[in-house]
Design a protein around this motif. Sequence first.
Motif, PDB file in Angstrom:
ATOM      1  N   SER A 134     -10.840   4.449  23.327  1.00 38.32           N
ATOM      2  CA  SER A 134     -11.703   5.278  22.490  1.00 38.32           C
ATOM      3  C   SER A 134     -12.757   5.944  23.357  1.00 38.32           C
ATOM      4  O   SER A 134     -13.094   5.474  24.446  1.00 38.32           O
ATOM      5  CB  SER A 134     -12.379   4.442  21.396  1.00 38.32           C
ATOM      6  OG  SER A 134     -13.189   3.426  21.967  1.00 38.32           O
ATOM      7  N   SER A 135     -13.281   7.061  22.871  1.00 37.12           N
ATOM      8  CA  SER A 135     -14.337   7.800  23.551  1.00 37.12           C
ATOM      9  C   SER A 135     -15.279   8.339  22.470  1.00 37.12           C
ATOM     10  O   SER A 135     -15.562   7.646  21.502  1.00 37.12           O
ATOM     11  CB  SER A 135     -13.737   8.923  24.406  1.00 37.12           C
ATOM     12  OG  SER A 135     -14.736   9.591  25.155  1.00 37.12           O
ATOM     13  N   ASN A 136     -15.729   9.575  22.587  1.00 38.84           N
ATOM     14  CA  ASN A 136     -16.546  10.146  21.517  1.00 38.84           C
ATOM     15  C   ASN A 136     -15.658  10.528  20.330  1.00 38.84           C
ATOM     16  O   ASN A 136     -14.430  10.629  20.448  1.00 38.84           O
ATOM     17  CB  ASN A 136     -17.356  11.348  22.020  1.00 38.84           C
ATOM     18  CG  ASN A 136     -16.462  12.472  22.531  1.00 38.84           C
ATOM     19  OD1 ASN A 136     -15.736  13.103  21.778  1.00 38.84           O
ATOM     20  ND2 ASN A 136     -16.519  12.715  23.840  1.00 38.84           N
ATOM     21  N   THR A 137     -16.267  10.753  19.188  1.00 37.31           N
ATOM     22  CA  THR A 137     -15.514  10.946  17.944  1.00 37.31           C
ATOM     23  C   THR A 137     -14.556  12.134  18.016  1.00 37.31           C
ATOM     24  O   THR A 137     -13.390  12.028  17.596  1.00 37.31           O
ATOM     25  CB  THR A 137     -16.479  11.130  16.763  1.00 37.31           C
ATOM     26  OG1 THR A 137     -17.312   9.979  16.660  1.00 37.31           O
ATOM     27  CG2 THR A 137     -15.709  11.311  15.459  1.00 37.31           C
ATOM     28  N   THR A 139     -13.181  13.566  20.649  1.00 32.01           N
ATOM     29  CA  THR A 139     -12.070  13.237  21.555  1.00 32.01           C
ATOM     30  C   THR A 139     -11.116  12.257  20.893  1.00 32.01           C
ATOM     31  O   THR A 139      -9.893  12.405  20.987  1.00 32.01           O
ATOM     32  CB  THR A 139     -12.613  12.655  22.872  1.00 32.01           C
ATOM     33  OG1 THR A 139     -13.392  13.648  23.541  1.00 32.01           O
ATOM     34  CG2 THR A 139     -11.476  12.209  23.788  1.00 32.01           C
ATOM     35  N   ASN A 140     -11.674  11.255  20.203  1.00 29.50           N
ATOM     36  CA  ASN A 140     -10.818  10.274  19.516  1.00 29.50           C
ATOM     37  C   ASN A 140      -9.892  10.945  18.519  1.00 29.50           C
ATOM     38  O   ASN A 140      -8.712  10.577  18.401  1.00 29.50           O
ATOM     39  CB  ASN A 140     -11.684   9.245  18.778  1.00 29.50           C
ATOM     40  CG  ASN A 140     -12.451   8.331  19.713  1.00 29.50           C
ATOM     41  OD1 ASN A 140     -12.170   8.284  20.904  1.00 29.50           O
ATOM     42  ND2 ASN A 140     -13.422   7.623  19.174  1.00 29.50           N
ATOM     43  N   ASN A 141     -10.393  11.921  17.789  1.00 35.54           N
ATOM     44  CA  ASN A 141      -9.571  12.610  16.792  1.00 35.54           C
ATOM     45  C   ASN A 141      -8.423  13.367  17.441  1.00 35.54           C
ATOM     46  O   ASN A 141      -7.289  13.361  16.945  1.00 35.54           O
ATOM     47  CB  ASN A 141     -10.438  13.570  15.970  1.00 35.54           C
ATOM     48  CG  ASN A 141     -11.417  12.841  15.067  1.00 35.54           C
ATOM     49  OD1 ASN A 141     -11.198  11.687  14.709  1.00 35.54           O
ATOM     50  ND2 ASN A 141     -12.492  13.516  14.688  1.00 35.54           N
ATOM     51  N   TYR A 144      -5.903  10.720  18.781  1.00 32.50           N
ATOM     52  CA  TYR A 144      -5.147  10.076  17.704  1.00 32.50           C
ATOM     53  C   TYR A 144      -4.044  10.988  17.184  1.00 32.50           C
ATOM     54  O   TYR A 144      -2.906  10.543  16.965  1.00 32.50           O
ATOM     55  CB  TYR A 144      -6.082   9.673  16.566  1.00 32.50           C
ATOM     56  CG  TYR A 144      -5.355   8.977  15.435  1.00 32.50           C
ATOM     57  CD1 TYR A 144      -5.007   7.635  15.541  1.00 32.50           C
ATOM     58  CD2 TYR A 144      -4.999   9.676  14.283  1.00 32.50           C
ATOM     59  CE1 TYR A 144      -4.312   6.992  14.514  1.00 32.50           C
ATOM     60  CE2 TYR A 144      -4.303   9.046  13.262  1.00 32.50           C
ATOM     61  CZ  TYR A 144      -3.967   7.707  13.379  1.00 32.50           C
ATOM     62  OH  TYR A 144      -3.281   7.084  12.367  1.00 32.50           O
ATOM     63  N   VAL A 231     -14.953   6.057  28.410  1.00 30.12           N
ATOM     64  CA  VAL A 231     -13.746   5.580  27.722  1.00 30.12           C
ATOM     65  C   VAL A 231     -13.820   4.053  27.655  1.00 30.12           C
ATOM     66  O   VAL A 231     -14.311   3.402  28.567  1.00 30.12           O
ATOM     67  CB  VAL A 231     -12.434   6.021  28.418  1.00 30.12           C
ATOM     68  CG1 VAL A 231     -12.274   7.534  28.366  1.00 30.12           C
ATOM     69  CG2 VAL A 231     -12.382   5.528  29.853  1.00 30.12           C
TER      70      VAL A 231
END
Length: 242
Positions: A134-137, A139-141, A144, A231
């Motif tokens: 996971s990273s910042n929101t 980037t996560n989106n 995913y 990360v």
Amino acid sequence: MKDNFSHNSGNYALYRPGYPNETFEYIKSQLSGFENAWDCGTGNGQVARELSEFFRKVEATDISKNQLENAEKRPNIRYSLQPAEATNFPDSVFDLIISAQAVHWFDFDKFYAEVKRCLKPDGLLVLLGYSLFSSNTSTNNIIYDFYTNIIGPYWDPERKYLDNAYHSIPFPFKEIEPPEFSIEYQWEIEHLLGYLRTWSAVKHYKEANDKDPVSFIEPELRETFGAQNKVRFPILIRLGKL
């Protein structure tokens, strides 16, 4: 056992994350001896290298010749080309048998039979791994969607074991409940992109479509991740004894 990682083994060694020191300190605390360890599915030897710091001898095996050729050499590490399910090791020889980010590729029944044959009566089995980072929101989106939709159909069926944090893997041993571990890095964007290109599903996509799927999300990632960002990898760990 599948070999998804012989191609570009140097990149695998360069970009893949490691494991926190706390994990190895915890494993050490559960050991009864420090004579012999077996790192099964050693890949680039990152775990074997850690074990060599506190074991007299480390046996490190893999089915990828290219991976073994890229592994870091140490005087007390012996690398050998052997499958997890059938080795030439003697009975009851190892204080520790460990498999990092590899056991989901094995034939469980055959591997566990080999573990029970080679492990000392008071020896320890450790299954180690890491799941999706996971990273910042933002980037996560992006990651995913990439993971699930763009390359989702190209993951091997065994990937589900990592997604389930190894909890759905059979484990016929007296289990020890570990604490939670994770590892964090400050990665440059080039490192993140390089890491994504080591994913087996990315390689399968490229082979099937002659296109690099990471290039589809690279512009967005450069914007959301920036030049450098954090990360975090959750560490998967299961421990047991005979």
